[in-house]
Design a protein around this motif. Structure first.
Motif, PDB file in Angstrom:
ATOM      1  N   LEU A 106       0.833  -1.194   0.000  1.00  0.00           N
ATOM      2  CA  LEU A 106       0.000   0.000   0.000  1.00  0.00           C
ATOM      3  C   LEU A 106       0.869   1.245   0.000  1.00  0.00           C
ATOM      4  CD1 LEU A 106      -2.524  -1.030   2.825  1.00  0.00           C
ATOM      5  CD2 LEU A 106      -2.784  -1.393   0.352  1.00  0.00           C
ATOM      6  N   LEU A 107       0.395   2.285  -0.681  1.00  0.00           N
ATOM      7  CA  LEU A 107       0.999   3.616  -0.628  1.00  0.00           C
ATOM      8  C   LEU A 107       0.018   4.524   0.101  1.00  0.00           C
ATOM      9  CD1 LEU A 107       3.308   5.542  -1.521  1.00  0.00           C
ATOM     10  CD2 LEU A 107       1.909   6.068  -3.523  1.00  0.00           C
ATOM     11  N   LEU A 108       0.473   5.122   1.206  1.00  0.00           N
ATOM     12  CA  LEU A 108      -0.417   5.879   2.082  1.00  0.00           C
ATOM     13  C   LEU A 108       0.053   7.322   2.185  1.00  0.00           C
ATOM     14  CD1 LEU A 108      -2.795   5.913   4.087  1.00  0.00           C
ATOM     15  CD2 LEU A 108      -1.177   5.164   5.859  1.00  0.00           C
ATOM     16  N   VAL A 109      -0.653   8.222   1.505  1.00  0.00           N
ATOM     17  CA  VAL A 109      -0.281   9.625   1.515  1.00  0.00           C
ATOM     18  C   VAL A 109      -0.640  10.256   2.859  1.00  0.00           C
ATOM     19  CG1 VAL A 109      -2.466  10.525   0.591  1.00  0.00           C
ATOM     20  CG2 VAL A 109      -0.314  11.736   0.119  1.00  0.00           C
ATOM     21  N   CYS A 110       0.148  11.240   3.253  1.00  0.00           N
ATOM     22  CA  CYS A 110      -0.175  12.035   4.438  1.00  0.00           C
ATOM     23  C   CYS A 110      -1.567  12.632   4.257  1.00  0.00           C
ATOM     24  CB  CYS A 110       0.866  13.140   4.593  1.00  0.00           C
ATOM     25  SG  CYS A 110       0.661  14.151   6.062  1.00  0.00           S
ATOM     26  N   PRO A 111      -2.462  12.503   5.235  1.00  0.00           N
ATOM     27  CA  PRO A 111      -3.824  13.027   5.063  1.00  0.00           C
ATOM     28  C   PRO A 111      -3.807  14.518   4.758  1.00  0.00           C
ATOM     29  CG  PRO A 111      -3.402  12.428   7.360  1.00  0.00           C
ATOM     30  CD  PRO A 111      -2.262  11.904   6.562  1.00  0.00           C
ATOM     31  N   TYR A 112      -4.468  14.848   3.659  1.00  0.00           N
ATOM     32  CA  TYR A 112      -4.381  16.193   3.107  1.00  0.00           C
ATOM     33  C   TYR A 112      -5.603  17.036   3.435  1.00  0.00           C
ATOM     34  CZ  TYR A 112      -6.805  13.318  -0.361  1.00  0.00           C
ATOM     35  OH  TYR A 112      -7.649  12.413  -0.956  1.00  0.00           O
ATOM     36  N   TYR A 113      -5.501  18.305   3.214  1.00  0.00           N
ATOM     37  CA  TYR A 113      -6.551  19.312   3.320  1.00  0.00           C
ATOM     38  C   TYR A 113      -6.992  19.580   4.756  1.00  0.00           C
ATOM     39  CZ  TYR A 113     -10.503  22.270   2.168  1.00  0.00           C
ATOM     40  OH  TYR A 113     -11.356  23.337   2.083  1.00  0.00           O
ATOM     41  N   THR A 117      -3.021  17.379  13.304  1.00  0.00           N
ATOM     42  CA  THR A 117      -1.770  17.435  14.066  1.00  0.00           C
ATOM     43  C   THR A 117      -0.911  16.229  13.707  1.00  0.00           C
ATOM     44  OG1 THR A 117      -2.692  16.135  15.879  1.00  0.00           O
ATOM     45  CG2 THR A 117      -2.994  18.547  15.982  1.00  0.00           C
ATOM     46  N   GLN A 118       0.354  16.265  14.126  1.00  0.00           N
ATOM     47  CA  GLN A 118       1.207  15.111  13.881  1.00  0.00           C
ATOM     48  C   GLN A 118       0.686  13.870  14.611  1.00  0.00           C
ATOM     49  OE1 GLN A 118       4.055  14.910  11.690  1.00  0.00           O
ATOM     50  NE2 GLN A 118       2.924  16.730  10.982  1.00  0.00           N
ATOM     51  N   ALA A 119       0.080  14.068  15.764  1.00  0.00           N
ATOM     52  CA  ALA A 119      -0.531  12.933  16.458  1.00  0.00           C
ATOM     53  C   ALA A 119      -1.665  12.354  15.627  1.00  0.00           C
ATOM     54  CB  ALA A 119      -1.039  13.367  17.833  1.00  0.00           C
ATOM     55  N   GLY A 120      -2.422  13.217  14.950  1.00  0.00           N
ATOM     56  CA  GLY A 120      -3.481  12.754  14.071  1.00  0.00           C
ATOM     57  C   GLY A 120      -2.932  12.011  12.865  1.00  0.00           C
ATOM     58  N   VAL A 121      -1.812  12.486  12.325  1.00  0.00           N
ATOM     59  CA  VAL A 121      -1.167  11.787  11.208  1.00  0.00           C
ATOM     60  C   VAL A 121      -0.755  10.385  11.633  1.00  0.00           C
ATOM     61  CG1 VAL A 121       0.844  11.763   9.687  1.00  0.00           C
ATOM     62  CG2 VAL A 121      -0.374  13.913  10.098  1.00  0.00           C
ATOM     63  N   VAL A 122      -0.155  10.276  12.809  1.00  0.00           N
ATOM     64  CA  VAL A 122       0.260   8.970  13.315  1.00  0.00           C
ATOM     65  C   VAL A 122      -0.940   8.054  13.477  1.00  0.00           C
ATOM     66  CG1 VAL A 122       1.235   7.750  15.304  1.00  0.00           C
ATOM     67  CG2 VAL A 122       2.357   9.811  14.415  1.00  0.00           C
ATOM     68  N   ALA A 123      -2.003   8.548  14.107  1.00  0.00           N
ATOM     69  CA  ALA A 123      -3.192   7.716  14.336  1.00  0.00           C
ATOM     70  C   ALA A 123      -3.799   7.260  13.018  1.00  0.00           C
ATOM     71  CB  ALA A 123      -4.214   8.497  15.161  1.00  0.00           C
ATOM     72  N   ALA A 148       3.573  18.377   6.333  1.00  0.00           N
ATOM     73  CA  ALA A 148       4.607  17.356   6.182  1.00  0.00           C
ATOM     74  C   ALA A 148       4.509  16.342   7.300  1.00  0.00           C
ATOM     75  CB  ALA A 148       5.987  18.009   6.190  1.00  0.00           C
ATOM     76  N   MET A 149       5.031  15.167   7.055  1.00  0.00           N
ATOM     77  CA  MET A 149       5.313  14.222   8.129  1.00  0.00           C
ATOM     78  C   MET A 149       6.668  14.625   8.710  1.00  0.00           C
ATOM     79  SD  MET A 149       4.241  10.576   6.428  1.00  0.00           S
ATOM     80  CE  MET A 149       2.528  10.167   6.069  1.00  0.00           C
ATOM     81  N   THR A 150       6.700  15.009   9.965  1.00  0.00           N
ATOM     82  CA  THR A 150       7.962  15.436  10.556  1.00  0.00           C
ATOM     83  C   THR A 150       8.873  14.238  10.756  1.00  0.00           C
ATOM     84  OG1 THR A 150       7.190  15.148  12.820  1.00  0.00           O
ATOM     85  CG2 THR A 150       6.774  17.295  11.774  1.00  0.00           C
ATOM     86  N   ALA A 151      10.156  14.519  10.982  1.00  0.00           N
ATOM     87  CA  ALA A 151      11.109  13.439  11.228  1.00  0.00           C
ATOM     88  C   ALA A 151      10.683  12.594  12.433  1.00  0.00           C
ATOM     89  CB  ALA A 151      12.503  14.015  11.438  1.00  0.00           C
ATOM     90  N   SER A 152      10.210  13.236  13.480  1.00  0.00           N
ATOM     91  CA  SER A 152       9.807  12.479  14.668  1.00  0.00           C
ATOM     92  C   SER A 152       8.586  11.603  14.374  1.00  0.00           C
ATOM     93  CB  SER A 152       9.517  13.426  15.834  1.00  0.00           C
ATOM     94  OG  SER A 152       8.496  14.350  15.501  1.00  0.00           O
ATOM     95  N   THR A 153       7.687  12.081  13.526  1.00  0.00           N
ATOM     96  CA  THR A 153       6.530  11.270  13.134  1.00  0.00           C
ATOM     97  C   THR A 153       6.976  10.052  12.343  1.00  0.00           C
ATOM     98  OG1 THR A 153       4.936  13.082  13.167  1.00  0.00           O
ATOM     99  CG2 THR A 153       4.463  11.267  11.669  1.00  0.00           C
ATOM    100  N   LEU A 154       7.879  10.256  11.390  1.00  0.00           N
ATOM    101  CA  LEU A 154       8.375   9.128  10.596  1.00  0.00           C
ATOM    102  C   LEU A 154       9.090   8.117  11.480  1.00  0.00           C
ATOM    103  CD1 LEU A 154       9.688  11.201   7.573  1.00  0.00           C
ATOM    104  CD2 LEU A 154       7.753   9.612   7.519  1.00  0.00           C
ATOM    105  N   ILE A 155       9.872   8.586  12.416  1.00  0.00           N
ATOM    106  CA  ILE A 155      10.590   7.690  13.318  1.00  0.00           C
ATOM    107  C   ILE A 155       9.606   6.906  14.180  1.00  0.00           C
ATOM    108  CG2 ILE A 155      12.145   7.626  15.312  1.00  0.00           C
ATOM    109  CD1 ILE A 155      13.602  10.056  13.932  1.00  0.00           C
TER     110      ILE A 155
END
Length: 299
Positions: A106-113, A117-123, A148-155
């Motif tokens: 799967l390819l999962l894009v960062c949720p747009y529009y 928050t970064q916590a929401g991106v992670v969830a 963007a997905m921050t470095a800490s989010t990616l980690i």
């Protein structure tokens, strides 16, 4: 071959979705395009990504495309389904449909529009990764997503057993190297203009729009970097500059990739769905010049 090659491939193409003049999907065009991609060394086909015009594809169309490409590729290339949206429930549903249709990843894009928050991106990403047994490649593209997905989010996300890779269209090479140094995430360059720098910095491979046309050149580039032949890699990248400029810096990439494939006779039509428009004459003229310089043969 690396572990990431086995999961996703190395020479990935963001496949366009061939369409008839009325805007419906062209099955003959799709079959011809998949044959072309396999013949030119593509080992990972992304179906229903942005270049495939995902915002204007229905769920049923995306699942049908995944099924058709998976059946035709017959394990010659990994089939990676674009499933990301700004709606977590919809993304989960698309992920399950892609798995059922035969996707390998799967390819999962960062949720747009919505700009979560970064916590929401992670969830969001964890919910989709938990929905199937398929490996997941994150897609970090702040120019389209709005964040963007921050470095800490990616980690943090790298700790999930099924989140295994990143398509990086952010262009921050130092951040990419930093995340690679701290995780086992495989990086794929999502910016055709920067394929060589990313590979030289440790990226596993590329996920290319221009690869619709010249996946063979990208394969040569990846091989050259992997064996440490920087002179050859530089020569290949320089030779691709006119085509990359024509495809990526004029009309949208999906529009220009289709125009090129139509020029070469690989797909019958360059049709795109609104709000995209077909390439204007001056952009097609630049594209023809770039193809002539590369001596790309017609199908």
């Amino acid at each position: 071959m690396t572990d990431s090659d086995a999961l996703f491939g190395a020479n990935l193409v963001a496949m366009v979705t061939p369409m008839r003049p009325d805007g419906t999907i062209s099955e003959p065009g799709l079959a011809a395009l998949v044959d072309h991609l396999l013949a030119t060394g593509c080992d990972g086909i992304v179906v229903g990504g942005t270049t495939g015009e995902s915002p204007t594809l229905t769920d049923a169309e995306t699942a049908r495309l995944v099924s058709a490409v998976a059946a035709q590729s017959e394990n010659q290339a990994r089939v990676i389904a674009g499933v990301g949206t700004y709606d977590t429930a919809a993304s989960v549903r698309r992920a399950r449909e892609a798995e059922a249709a035969g996707a390998d990843a799967l390819l999962l894009v960062c949720p747009y529009y919505s700009r979560p928050t970064q916590a929401g991106v992670v969830a969001h990403c964890v919910a989709v990764a938990d929905a199937t047994e398929l490996p997941v490649m994150l897609y970090d593209i702040p120019a389209r997503a709005g964040i963007a997905m921050t470095a800490s989010t990616l980690i943090e996300l790298a700790g999930h057993p099924r989140i295994r890779a990143v398509k990086d269209a952010k262009g921050d090479l130092f951040e990419a190297m930093s995340v690679m140094s701290q995780t086992s995430l495989a990086y794929y360059c999502g910016i055709d203009e920067l394929n060589l720098p990313y590979l030289a910095c440790g990226a596993t491979g590329v996920l290319s729009v221009v690869g619709n046309i010249v996946a063979d050149r990208n394969a040569e580039l990846i091989r050259a970097v992997r064996v440490g032949d920087l002179d050859t890699a530089q020569a290949i990248q320089r030779s691709l500059i006119p085509l990359v400029d024509a495809v990526m810096r004029t009309s949208p990439g999906a529009t220009m990739a289709k125009a090129a494939l139509a020029e070469l006779g690989i797909i019958p039509h360059a049709t795109v769905r609104l709000p995209l428009l077909e390439a204007p004459a001056q952009h097609v003229a630049q594209l023809r010049d770039a193809l002539a310089m590369l001596r790309v043969p017609a199908s």
